[in-house]
Scaffold this motif. Structure first.
Motif, short mmCIF file in Angstrom:
data_model
loop_
_atom_site.label_atom_id
_atom_site.label_comp_id
_atom_site.label_asym_id
_atom_site.label_seq_id
_atom_site.Cartn_x
_atom_site.Cartn_y
_atom_site.Cartn_z
N GLY A 191 0.79 -1.24 0.00
CA GLY A 191 0.00 0.00 0.00
C GLY A 191 0.81 1.28 0.00
N VAL A 192 2.15 1.17 -0.10
CA VAL A 192 2.99 2.38 -0.13
C VAL A 192 3.65 2.49 -1.51
CG1 VAL A 192 5.02 3.53 0.87
CG2 VAL A 192 3.47 2.21 2.33
N LEU A 193 3.61 3.71 -2.10
CA LEU A 193 4.28 3.94 -3.38
C LEU A 193 5.73 4.34 -3.14
CD1 LEU A 193 1.59 5.99 -5.35
CD2 LEU A 193 2.48 3.74 -6.00
N TRP A 194 6.61 3.76 -3.90
CA TRP A 194 8.04 4.09 -3.80
C TRP A 194 8.50 4.63 -5.16
CZ3 TRP A 194 11.87 1.57 -0.18
CH2 TRP A 194 11.24 0.92 0.89
N THR A 195 9.35 5.66 -5.13
CA THR A 195 9.97 6.15 -6.36
C THR A 195 11.31 6.78 -6.01
OG1 THR A 195 9.51 7.32 -8.44
CG2 THR A 195 8.91 8.49 -6.41
N TYR A 196 12.22 6.81 -6.99
CA TYR A 196 13.57 7.34 -6.76
C TYR A 196 13.48 8.81 -6.35
CZ TYR A 196 18.62 7.56 -7.38
OH TYR A 196 19.98 7.67 -7.15
N PRO A 197 14.26 9.25 -5.38
CA PRO A 197 14.18 10.65 -4.92
C PRO A 197 14.52 11.64 -6.04
CG PRO A 197 15.65 9.35 -3.52
CD PRO A 197 15.29 8.47 -4.67
N ILE A 210 2.54 15.04 -10.18
CA ILE A 210 1.07 14.97 -10.09
C ILE A 210 0.66 13.72 -9.31
CG2 ILE A 210 -1.03 14.60 -11.49
CD1 ILE A 210 0.23 16.50 -13.60
N VAL A 211 1.33 12.61 -9.58
CA VAL A 211 1.03 11.36 -8.85
C VAL A 211 1.27 11.58 -7.35
CG1 VAL A 211 1.80 8.98 -8.43
CG2 VAL A 211 1.48 9.80 -10.78
N LEU A 215 -2.63 12.94 -6.93
CA LEU A 215 -3.42 11.71 -7.04
C LEU A 215 -3.29 10.82 -5.82
CD1 LEU A 215 -2.61 10.78 -10.78
CD2 LEU A 215 -4.20 12.49 -9.90
N ALA A 216 -2.05 10.57 -5.39
CA ALA A 216 -1.86 9.66 -4.25
C ALA A 216 -2.54 10.20 -2.98
CB ALA A 216 -0.38 9.40 -4.02
N PRO A 217 -2.45 11.53 -2.69
CA PRO A 217 -3.14 12.03 -1.49
C PRO A 217 -4.66 11.82 -1.57
CG PRO A 217 -1.51 13.62 -2.21
CD PRO A 217 -1.58 12.57 -3.27
N THR A 218 -5.24 11.97 -2.77
CA THR A 218 -6.68 11.75 -2.91
C THR A 218 -7.05 10.32 -2.55
OG1 THR A 218 -6.55 13.22 -4.80
CG2 THR A 218 -8.61 12.03 -4.56
N LEU A 219 -6.14 9.40 -2.86
CA LEU A 219 -6.41 7.98 -2.58
C LEU A 219 -5.89 7.56 -1.20
CD1 LEU A 219 -5.30 6.61 -6.07
CD2 LEU A 219 -7.67 6.85 -5.26
N VAL A 221 -2.87 7.25 -0.36
CA VAL A 221 -1.75 6.32 -0.52
C VAL A 221 -0.45 7.08 -0.21
CG1 VAL A 221 -0.45 4.91 -2.18
CG2 VAL A 221 -2.95 4.96 -2.28
N PRO A 222 0.34 6.62 0.76
CA PRO A 222 1.59 7.32 1.06
C PRO A 222 2.62 7.14 -0.07
CG PRO A 222 1.24 5.49 2.58
CD PRO A 222 0.09 5.48 1.63
N VAL A 223 3.46 8.18 -0.26
CA VAL A 223 4.52 8.10 -1.28
C VAL A 223 5.86 8.28 -0.59
CG1 VAL A 223 5.44 9.08 -3.42
CG2 VAL A 223 2.97 9.13 -3.00
N LEU A 224 6.75 7.35 -0.88
CA LEU A 224 8.08 7.37 -0.30
C LEU A 224 9.08 7.63 -1.42
CD1 LEU A 224 9.54 6.73 2.38
CD2 LEU A 224 9.55 4.33 1.69
#
Ligand code: PDD
Length: 286
Positions: A191-197, A210-211, A215-219, A221-224
């Motif tokens: 349930g956590v999104l990961w992406t390169y800093p 945008i994600v 988008l992620a805050p609307t859902l 979903v935490p982003v790391l």
């Protein structure tokens, strides 16, 4: 409807031979670019694209000779005159035309060229069922944050992906997964999104922002923003790449290995839906 070009504010035929032999973009790749998507005759996310353009210019010490308002007007004019409803606008600024010498010439005026073309719809089967990718070494320079015209590492990588018959090549530097050859890369685990800093080693994509920010805050979903390895990717539930032209494309297999259960995951699906809603909101029919 017709494809059009624009040179320093003047509309031209796209096929007109306007590049000077000694344009530094032509000779050195000494310039920057942006790509903006057009939906229903409206630019999507133009403001952040222009902000990134000004940043790229500053980083390369190319003077900005047009304001954001002027550039926005050029985008509008290309849409109006071409009558293209669904397309994309490519913009590039080079340092200008001067006799070839590596250092910056003393007297040189930046040159702006733009073009508009209709976009092909994304392959609907891949959007629905997911696409495949391969791992590639990241062979680019150390300022991938600048949207520079120099794209050799990217184009050689994309060609390898094309020859491998996959949608995208996803690059690895120092054992860490950075980004796609023309997209940013996300995975979802527990349930956590990961992406390169965001750093000098990736292009900080507008779609990525945008994600992360919309988008992620609307859902909920935490982003790391944290680097991860290919071994980590073997343990994730979902993966996708994103970009202006690619939107949000699920990735279900990389270098022959299935991601999660091999089907498009629910977080990716929800992000695709949210992205479409944002497009509908920002680009209503004129
Ligand atoms: N490419 N990473 C790289 C290396 C890219 O080239 C791009 C975009 C992205 C995604 O950025 P954005 O979301 O701002 O489009 C990430 C453009 C579209 C291109 O080169 O055509």
């Amino acid at each position: 409807m017709r494809e059009l070009g624009l040179v320093d504010g003047k509309i031209v035929d796209l096929m007109e031979p306007i590049v000077a032999m000694e344009d530094r973009g032509h000779q050195f790749g000494d310039g920057v670019y942006e790509v903006v998507k057009v939906y229903r005759k409206r630019c999507f996310a133009l403001v952040p694209h222009l902000e990134r353009l000004f940043r790229s210019l500053r980083e390369l010490r190319i003077p900005a000779i047009y304001t954001a308002e002027e550039l926005a007007e050029f985008h509008e004019r290309l849409i109006a005159e071409s009558e293209i409803e669904e397309g994309y606008i490519y913009l590039q600024t080079t340092r200008g035309v001067a006799p070839r010498t590596h250092g910056f010439p003393d007297q040189v005026v930046p040159r702006l060229t733009m073009s508009i073309r209709p976009s092909k719809p994304l392959p609907s089967q891949l959007v629905k069922e997911g696409a495949t990718a391969i791992w590639l070494p990241d062979e680019r320079w150390l300022r991938c944050d600048i949207k520079s015209l120099n794209l050799l590492g990217n184009i050689l990588g994309k060609q390898k992906a094309k020859e491998a018959n996959v949608f995208e090549g996803i690059m690895i530097r120092d054992g860490m997964v950075t980004e796609g050859t023309s997209t940013n890369f996300f995975v979802c685990k527990d349930g956590v999104l990961w992406t390169y800093p965001a750093s000098n080693l990736i292009l900080s994509g507008i779609t990525r922002s945008i994600v992360k920010e919309r988008l992620a805050p609307t859902l909920a979903v935490p982003v790391l923003e944290k680097a991860f390895t290919t071994a980590f990717v073997e343990s994730v539930d979902e993966a996708f790449v994103c970009g202006t032209n690619t939107e949000i494309m699920p990735i279900v297999k990389i270098s022959g290995k299935r991601i999660g259960n091999g089907a498009v995951g629910s977080v990716t699906r929800a992000l695709q839906e949210q992205y479409q809603s944002l497009i509908d909101e920002e680009c209503p029919k004129k």
